[in-house]
Write a protein that holds these residues in place. Sequence first.
Motif, PDB file in Angstrom:
ATOM      1  N   THR A   1       0.807  -1.221   0.000  1.00 25.10           N
ATOM      2  CA  THR A   1       0.000   0.000   0.000  1.00 25.10           C
ATOM      3  C   THR A   1       0.838   1.267   0.000  1.00 25.10           C
ATOM      4  O   THR A   1       0.293   2.351   0.048  1.00 25.10           O
ATOM      5  N   ASN A   2       2.152   1.143  -0.067  1.00 21.86           N
ATOM      6  CA  ASN A   2       2.983   2.346   0.037  1.00 21.86           C
ATOM      7  C   ASN A   2       4.166   2.309  -0.930  1.00 21.86           C
ATOM      8  O   ASN A   2       4.460   1.290  -1.544  1.00 21.86           O
ATOM      9  N   ALA A   3       4.832   3.450  -1.010  1.00 19.89           N
ATOM     10  CA  ALA A   3       5.958   3.584  -1.940  1.00 19.89           C
ATOM     11  C   ALA A   3       7.138   2.707  -1.540  1.00 19.89           C
ATOM     12  O   ALA A   3       7.882   2.235  -2.398  1.00 19.89           O
ATOM     13  N   ARG A   4       7.315   2.472  -0.259  1.00 20.32           N
ATOM     14  CA  ARG A   4       8.431   1.628   0.186  1.00 20.32           C
ATOM     15  C   ARG A   4       8.313   0.226  -0.395  1.00 20.32           C
ATOM     16  O   ARG A   4       9.277  -0.347  -0.899  1.00 20.32           O
ATOM     17  N   GLY A   5       7.098  -0.351  -0.328  1.00 21.41           N
ATOM     18  CA  GLY A   5       6.872  -1.674  -0.898  1.00 21.41           C
ATOM     19  C   GLY A   5       7.138  -1.690  -2.392  1.00 21.41           C
ATOM     20  O   GLY A   5       7.730  -2.632  -2.924  1.00 21.41           O
TER      21      GLY A   5
END
Length: 185
Positions: free
Chosen positions: A153-157
């Motif tokens: 759900t996020n940019a890190r992933g």
Amino acid sequence: MTEPTLGRHFREQQSNPQAGADRPGMFAGASHFSMVNPQFQSATNIQNIQNSYHTWNTNDVFAIRKWLKAPDPSTNFVAACDKRTPGTGEWIFSHPQFVEWREATSGTLWIQGKVGSGKTFLSTAIIENLQANQAFLCCYYYFDNRDNSQTKTNARGLLQSLLLQMATRDETVHPALHELYRSCF
């Protein structure tokens, strides 16, 4: 997404590379990113990139994957393939803007639409099409709010997953990632 909408967003992205960056929720919490010597790799350079990978001990490859903790987009891909009716989304392969994007050596194909409009199935068809041509390095990612781990759900992933896809092939790892792993332990 209908064909005209695809074209409009494709043109927006071509004329303004930052299109979409100011939309609420787009990479929320992400900041202070910069690119040093950015460049796109053309399909002709893929063989040179693949030749720079080294085969490491299987345990090293497993340890690097575990260390990076990258979300696996293939689970979403397989689920979408299983649900997709054959032929769904294949209209895009003859769409002039898709053909232009696919033949270009760089660029962005922006697909946007409401929830339930078929973006996942259209993207899955595109990924299958690109993977059929071994000259392309095809990395992909699915943002997924239904993911219990919240890693999709996020940019890190996204960044972890793309790094893992670009730096590993089967039982090989790019030396730069291997060296980064070794420097952390």
